[in-house]
Design an enzyme around this catalytic site. Structure first.
Site, mmCIF file in Angstrom:
data_model
loop_
_atom_site.group_PDB
_atom_site.id
_atom_site.type_symbol
_atom_site.label_atom_id
_atom_site.label_comp_id
_atom_site.label_asym_id
_atom_site.label_seq_id
_atom_site.Cartn_x
_atom_site.Cartn_y
_atom_site.Cartn_z
ATOM 1 N N ARG A 133 1.159 -6.390 -9.656
ATOM 2 C CA ARG A 133 1.646 -5.925 -8.348
ATOM 3 C C ARG A 133 1.794 -7.073 -7.352
ATOM 4 O O ARG A 133 2.242 -6.857 -6.228
ATOM 5 C CB ARG A 133 0.738 -4.822 -7.795
ATOM 6 C CG ARG A 133 -0.685 -5.261 -7.492
ATOM 7 C CD ARG A 133 -1.501 -4.101 -6.922
ATOM 8 N NE ARG A 133 -2.871 -4.503 -6.608
ATOM 9 C CZ ARG A 133 -3.700 -3.813 -5.859
ATOM 10 N NH1 ARG A 133 -3.327 -2.658 -5.345
ATOM 11 N NH2 ARG A 133 -4.937 -4.233 -5.632
ATOM 12 N N ARG A 144 0.836 -1.213 0.000
ATOM 13 C CA ARG A 144 0.000 0.000 0.000
ATOM 14 C C ARG A 144 0.864 1.255 0.000
ATOM 15 O O ARG A 144 1.224 1.796 1.037
ATOM 16 C CB ARG A 144 -0.901 -0.026 1.248
ATOM 17 C CG ARG A 144 -1.708 1.228 1.467
ATOM 18 C CD ARG A 144 -2.893 1.377 0.572
ATOM 19 N NE ARG A 144 -3.839 0.289 0.724
ATOM 20 C CZ ARG A 144 -4.751 -0.032 -0.203
ATOM 21 N NH1 ARG A 144 -4.832 0.653 -1.337
ATOM 22 N NH2 ARG A 144 -5.579 -1.039 0.003
ATOM 23 N N GLU A 180 -2.912 9.247 -10.975
ATOM 24 C CA GLU A 180 -2.495 8.031 -11.676
ATOM 25 C C GLU A 180 -2.645 8.162 -13.188
ATOM 26 O O GLU A 180 -3.688 8.594 -13.665
ATOM 27 C CB GLU A 180 -3.382 6.864 -11.222
ATOM 28 C CG GLU A 180 -3.523 6.764 -9.722
ATOM 29 C CD GLU A 180 -4.705 5.881 -9.310
ATOM 30 O OE1 GLU A 180 -5.042 4.938 -10.053
ATOM 31 O OE2 GLU A 180 -5.299 6.145 -8.257
ATOM 32 N N HIS A 184 -0.228 3.657 -10.364
ATOM 33 C CA HIS A 184 -1.128 4.112 -9.294
ATOM 34 C C HIS A 184 -0.356 4.916 -8.228
ATOM 35 O O HIS A 184 -0.222 4.502 -7.070
ATOM 36 C CB HIS A 184 -1.746 2.850 -8.686
ATOM 37 C CG HIS A 184 -2.971 3.033 -7.869
ATOM 38 N ND1 HIS A 184 -3.050 3.901 -6.794
ATOM 39 C CD2 HIS A 184 -4.185 2.442 -7.951
ATOM 40 C CE1 HIS A 184 -4.255 3.817 -6.260
ATOM 41 N NE2 HIS A 184 -4.964 2.937 -6.944
#
Ligand code: TA6
Length: 300
Positions: free
Chosen positions: A99, A73, A272, A169
Site C-alpha cells: 500500500r 485511509r 476484509e 482491507h
C-alpha cells in the site's frame, strides 16, 4: 510513465482516464454504464466505487493523507506481504509495503459485457528487498462492472519458497455504525483483537456497539452488511481466503488516529478478505496464488 504516456498507452475513450488525484498522486478514473470508480496507482488502491444511480460503496477518510510513504485511509488498502504487524520485526511498516508502493499499469481492457478492467503490477526492487528478501511478481486486477472485483495474484519468481499473509482491507461506506448488521458470521470462530483463544460467534447477526477487531478463521462464505439508514445491503464475497476480518476502531482508538476525524468511525465498517493465521500462503518457485473480493449491492 507520465500521465500523457499512460493515457496514450492505456487510456480507453470515454471509459478509462488517467489523471492527477489528491496529493498529486496518479489515479485511473473508470466510467462505464455500470459505475464510476477511482483507483490510485500508489498502493493499487481502489478509492471509490459508485454504482450508477447509487451512493458510494467505499468509505474514504476526510482526513486521509495522500502522500508517498503514508497509507491512504479508506477504499481498499492492500496489505501484502504481511497483514498487521511484521511477525519478527515490529519496526517494519504495518500491513507490508504494497500500500506504500507505486504500482505500474500493465493492461486495461473493456470486457464483453461493457465492464472495465485494469491490471496493476509490482515486482521486487532494492527497496522491497530491504523489507522482504524475495523476488516476486504481484498483479492486482480491478474489474468495475455491476460489481467491484479486486484480485491480488502473487507469483513466486524467487529461487526459494516464500510465505506471505495479506488482506484486502475493504472500508465500506455506511449511513451510521448504529444502523448496520452483518450476516454470515454465525457460529464462526474468531480471535478477538489480538487474543490467541478463538471464540465462537453466538449472535446470528453482528451489530457493532464497541471497538471490534475480529479475525474470523475457517470462513470462506459471504458477508451481507444491511444498512437500514441507506436502505441497502452490501454483499462482500471472496475467493482464496479463509480469514475474514471485521474492524471498527470506535471512539477511543479513533482518537489515536491522526488521519480520521473523531466521528469517522461512525460511517464505515471494514470487512476484509485475508490470508493469515493458519491460512497464510506458501509458494514454491513458479507457483502462484490469487485472493479476490467482490463488493456488490444485493438486489432486492
Ligand atoms: O484489519 C484491522 C487492522 O489490522 C486493525 O488492527 C487496525 O490496526 C487496522 O487494521 C488499520 O491499520 P492501519 O495500519 O491502516 O492503521
Amino acid at each position: 510513465m507520465n500521465l500523457t504516456a499512460l493515457n496514450q498507452k492505456f487510456g480507453i475513450d470515454q471509459q478509462i482516464l488517467f489523471s492527477t488525484g489528491e496529493g498529486g498522486l496518479p489515479v485511473a478514473i473508470i466510467t462505464n454504464k455500470y459505475a464510476t470508480a477511482v483507483i490510485s496507482l500508489y498502493g493499487a488502491q481502489v478509492l471509490s466505487y459508485i454504482p450508477a444511480g447509487e451512493k458510494e460503496l467505499l468509505w474514504m477518510s476526510s482526513k486521509s493523507l495522500f502522500k508517498e510513504g503514508k497509507a491512504i485511509r479508506g477504499g481498499i488498502p492492500l496489505c501484502f506481504p504481511w497483514f498487521g504487524k511484521h511477525l519478527t520485526n515490529p519496526s517494519l511498516p504495518q500491513h507490508g509495503f504494497a500500500r506504500l508502493s507505486a504500482w505500474e499499469v500493465a493492461e486495461t481492457s473493456t470486457m464483453g459485457n461493457g465492464a472495465s478492467q485494469i491490471h496493476l503490477q509490482l515486482h521486487q526492487s532494492a527497496d522491497t528487498k530491504k523489507l522482504w528478501p524475495y523476488d516476486f511478481s504481484a498483479v492486482v486486477t480491478v474489474t468495475v462492472g455491476e460489481t467491484l472485483e479486486l484480485k491480488l495474484k502473487v507469483l513466486n519468481t524467487d529461487e526459494e519458497d516464500f510465505t506471505y499473509s495479506d488482506a484486502l482491507h475493504t472500508y465500506l461506506n455506511i449511513s451510521h455504525i448504529n444502523n448496520i448488521s452483518i450476516e454470515g458470521l454465525y457460529k464462526i470462530p474468531y480471535y478477538d483483537g489480538f487474543g490467541d483463544t478463538p471464540i465462537v460467534q453466538q449472535e446470528e447477526v453482528l451489530c457493532i456497539t464497541k471497538e471490534e477487531n475480529r479475525r474470523y478463521v475457517e470462513h470462506a462464505a459471504n458477508c451481507i452488511v444491511t444498512d437500514s439508514g441507506y436502505e441497502r445491503k452490501i454483499r462482500v464475497s471472496k475467493t482464496g481466503s479463509k480469514v475474514t476480518v471485521v474492524w471498527n476502531p470506535w471512539i477511543e482508538t479513533t482518537k489515536t488516529m491522526s488521519d480520521m476525524t473523531a466521528d469517522g468511525y461512525q460511517t464505515f465498517i471494514c470487512v476484509e478478505a485475508a490470508n493469515s493465521y493458519d491460512d497464510v500462503v506458501t509458494l514454491k518457485p513458479f507457483e502462484e496464488f490469487t485472493i479476490s473480493t467482490t463488493i456488490a449491492l444485493e438486489q432486492s
